[in-house]
Design a protein around this motif. Structure first.
Motif, PDB file in Angstrom:
ATOM      1  N   GLY A  95       9.772  -0.857 -10.210  1.00 54.37           N
ATOM      2  CA  GLY A  95       8.340  -0.900  -9.903  1.00 54.37           C
ATOM      3  C   GLY A  95       7.438  -0.736 -11.110  1.00 54.37           C
ATOM      4  O   GLY A  95       6.213  -0.647 -10.961  1.00 54.37           O
ATOM      5  N   GLN A  98       4.476  -3.391 -11.857  1.00 55.25           N
ATOM      6  CA  GLN A  98       3.305  -3.219 -10.994  1.00 55.25           C
ATOM      7  C   GLN A  98       2.577  -1.910 -11.314  1.00 55.25           C
ATOM      8  O   GLN A  98       1.355  -1.845 -11.282  1.00 55.25           O
ATOM      9  CB  GLN A  98       3.734  -3.235  -9.521  1.00 55.25           C
ATOM     10  N   SER A 147      -7.617   6.457  -0.538  1.00 53.59           N
ATOM     11  CA  SER A 147      -7.541   5.018  -0.759  1.00 53.59           C
ATOM     12  C   SER A 147      -6.675   4.692  -1.973  1.00 53.59           C
ATOM     13  O   SER A 147      -5.830   3.781  -1.925  1.00 53.59           O
ATOM     14  CB  SER A 147      -8.948   4.450  -0.951  1.00 53.59           C
ATOM     15  N   GLY A 150      -3.055   5.454  -1.211  1.00 55.83           N
ATOM     16  CA  GLY A 150      -2.520   4.425  -0.331  1.00 55.83           C
ATOM     17  C   GLY A 150      -2.122   3.184  -1.113  1.00 55.83           C
ATOM     18  O   GLY A 150      -1.084   2.567  -0.846  1.00 55.83           O
ATOM     19  N   HIS A 151      -2.958   2.834  -2.091  1.00 58.11           N
ATOM     20  CA  HIS A 151      -2.646   1.689  -2.938  1.00 58.11           C
ATOM     21  C   HIS A 151      -1.384   1.951  -3.756  1.00 58.11           C
ATOM     22  O   HIS A 151      -0.502   1.083  -3.855  1.00 58.11           O
ATOM     23  CB  HIS A 151      -3.829   1.401  -3.858  1.00 58.11           C
ATOM     24  N   ALA A 153       1.041   3.992  -2.985  1.00 61.26           N
ATOM     25  CA  ALA A 153       2.192   4.046  -2.078  1.00 61.26           C
ATOM     26  C   ALA A 153       2.714   2.656  -1.745  1.00 61.26           C
ATOM     27  O   ALA A 153       3.901   2.485  -1.450  1.00 61.26           O
ATOM     28  CB  ALA A 153       1.803   4.785  -0.799  1.00 61.26           C
ATOM     29  N   ARG A 154       1.838   1.658  -1.794  1.00 60.58           N
ATOM     30  CA  ARG A 154       2.280   0.285  -1.521  1.00 60.58           C
ATOM     31  C   ARG A 154       2.990  -0.337  -2.723  1.00 60.58           C
ATOM     32  O   ARG A 154       3.676  -1.353  -2.582  1.00 60.58           O
ATOM     33  CB  ARG A 154       1.076  -0.571  -1.118  1.00 60.58           C
ATOM     34  N   ILE A 155       2.812   0.286  -3.898  1.00 59.84           N
ATOM     35  CA  ILE A 155       3.384  -0.273  -5.127  1.00 59.84           C
ATOM     36  C   ILE A 155       4.758   0.303  -5.427  1.00 59.84           C
ATOM     37  O   ILE A 155       5.703  -0.418  -5.765  1.00 59.84           O
ATOM     38  CB  ILE A 155       2.437  -0.018  -6.318  1.00 59.84           C
ATOM     39  N   ASP A 157       8.454   2.389  -5.019  1.00 60.27           N
ATOM     40  CA  ASP A 157       9.559   2.308  -4.056  1.00 60.27           C
ATOM     41  C   ASP A 157       9.353   3.323  -2.930  1.00 60.27           C
ATOM     42  O   ASP A 157       8.994   4.479  -3.175  1.00 60.27           O
ATOM     43  CB  ASP A 157      10.887   2.587  -4.756  1.00 60.27           C
ATOM     44  N   LYS A 158       9.602   2.905  -1.709  1.00 61.67           N
ATOM     45  CA  LYS A 158       9.315   3.740  -0.537  1.00 61.67           C
ATOM     46  C   LYS A 158      10.120   5.038  -0.530  1.00 61.67           C
ATOM     47  O   LYS A 158       9.655   6.072  -0.046  1.00 61.67           O
ATOM     48  CB  LYS A 158       9.592   2.951   0.747  1.00 61.67           C
ATOM     49  N   ILE A 161       8.411   8.208  -2.391  1.00 60.95           N
ATOM     50  CA  ILE A 161       7.111   8.750  -1.997  1.00 60.95           C
ATOM     51  C   ILE A 161       7.294  10.104  -1.320  1.00 60.95           C
ATOM     52  O   ILE A 161       8.043  10.232  -0.346  1.00 60.95           O
ATOM     53  CB  ILE A 161       6.381   7.783  -1.047  1.00 60.95           C
ATOM     54  N   TRP A 164       2.747  13.378   2.449  1.00 64.16           N
ATOM     55  CA  TRP A 164       1.364  13.056   2.105  1.00 64.16           C
ATOM     56  C   TRP A 164       0.597  14.260   1.543  1.00 64.16           C
ATOM     57  O   TRP A 164      -0.201  14.115   0.625  1.00 64.16           O
ATOM     58  CB  TRP A 164       0.636  12.502   3.323  1.00 64.16           C
TER      59      TRP A 164
END
Length: 405
Positions: A95, A98, A147, A150-151, A153-155, A157-158, A161, A164
């Motif tokens: 990752g 990105q 926000s 969240g951005h 977290a989308r980039i 690797d899951k 993470i 929260w």
């Protein structure tokens, strides 16, 4: 990481800080008090292609950086740097490309969660970042924070993470406790988290300064610190007016500064000194309305019209842009010297040499001239700086113009 000659203290209502050891004679100027490698660090936007991602050395013309074949983004001086970075980079490699497209504070947070995913021992009670203040009570409900996370977290690797709540605390800790990492020319090139150095509390009249050898930080005193006296570090630019320093501190660190410099109203007025249009002498603003100027102390001229005030505002804005705005399209000391020279020609028409904006421009002009070997010009500007800094008295580290912490 090593602390020298200082101890941690906890004071009710103030929190944690570092002070000189109560035994001994105190700390002399130049005393090394902290030497620390960052827990995690990341290059700033625009610096990632020409610096080693491990030691932060700049790419040389005769030796190109090695590119990681996995992410094609991380760059290294040589195989040694690549090998040393392998433990942390192996996990983040997929990752990383990105991640490097994101703002510096998010790429730093991303690197931390990748690091902690590999080094499980650094989570929970053994997390080196546990003692850092997260300011969650100030950030609670912040749409901007959620926000951005969240951005991020989308980039990434899951599987790396965190929950929260921890993710949010990490955001607060990083944005409130990171330090800019500068090179030998005092240009900011990266940002890092230093848990030991983060224990230093702020004062605009600080008595310590941080320097860097690659990513490694050294904090030294630049004034005498008596036994048991606190060591302070400046979180924001010292060479700006009190209202601006306080605004920056409130926005980034959520406190209203009441240090001795912020309470020195005469000093703040001197930092705004204008040049009398009649004789060129110093004109100070009115203490009650700092946008209105009083009579000249030399010739007693007191007719300052709207045009005079507009010229001052324009000169201050011009100087601030030269100091703070990033110029991606130009590179090198020659360009910097030209910008500073042109700015001085304009602001010298309306701002007195005691004005802090004039001094800020002179600092960069002096460094650029010295770096280019233009010694006659450097000496002339150095003499002007000496007088201005003597007038300001408590701005000994004005050479460091911007260090986000």
């Amino acid at each position: 990481m090593v602390r020298h000659h200082v101890e941690i203290f906890l004071e009710p209502g103030k929190g944690r800080g570092l002070r000189a050891s109560r035994s001994g004679k105190g700390l002399e100027p130049g005393t090394l008090i902290i030497s620390e490698r960052p827990y995690c660090y990341a290059l700033l936007n625009g610096e990632e292609e020409n610096h080693c991602h491990y030691c932060l050395a700049e790419e040389r013309q005769d030796e190109k950086l090695l590119v990681c074949p996995g992410c094609t983004t991380a760059r290294y001086c040589n195989k040694q740097c690549q090998k040393k970075a392998e433990l942390d980079h192996k996990c983040e490699c997929r990752g990383y490309r990105q991640l490097m497209l994101m703002p510096y504070h998010l790429r730093l947070i991303g690197r931390i969660i990748y690091r902690q995913h590999v080094r499980k021992v650094e989570t929970g009670p053994l997390d080196p970042l546990n003692d850092l203040c997260s300011h969650m009570e100030d950030l609670a409900g912040s749409f901007g924070m959620d926000s951005q996370l969240g951005h991020l977290a989308r980039i990434v690797d899951k599987d790396v993470i965190p929950n929260w709540a921890y993710f949010q605390r990490l955001f607060g800790k990083v944005t409130s406790n990171c330090f800019a990492i500068s090179n030998s020319e005092l240009k900011d090139i990266a940002v890092g988290v230093y848990p030991q150095a983060a224990m230093l509390n702020h004062s605009c009249r600080s008595n310590s300064i941080a320097t860097f050898r690659g990513p490694n930080m050294e904090v030294r005193t630049f004034a005498h610190v008596g036994p048991g006296e606190e060591v302070f570090h400046a979180y924001v630019q010292k060479g700006v007016t009190t209202d601006r320093r306080r605004d920056d501190l409130m926005e980034k660190y959520f406190f209203f500064c009441q240090c001795s410099d912020c309470l020195d109203h005469e000093r703040d007025l001197r930092m705004r000194t204008a040049k009398c249009p009649n004789c060129g002498g110093p004109v100070l603003p009115n203490p009650e309305s700092r946008s209105i100027y009083e009579k000249c102390s030399r010739c007693e001229h007191d007719e300052f019209d709207e045009e005079f005030h507009e010229k001052i505002d324009t000169a201050v804005e011009y100087a601030d842009n030269v100091v703070t705005k990033e110029r991606r399209w130009c590179n090198g000391l020659e360009y910097e010297l030209q910008f500073r020279q042109n700015c001085l020609l304009e602001i010298d028409k309306v701002l007195h040499e005691d004005n802090v904006n004039t001094i800020r421009i002179l600092v960069g002009a002096f460094h650029a001239a010295a770096g280019l070997g233009e010694w006659r010009q450097a000496i002339d500007w150095g003499l002007r700086l000496e007088r201005g800094l003597r007038q300001k008295r408590s701005i000994p580290s004005l050479t460091v113009d911007a260090h986000p912490r």
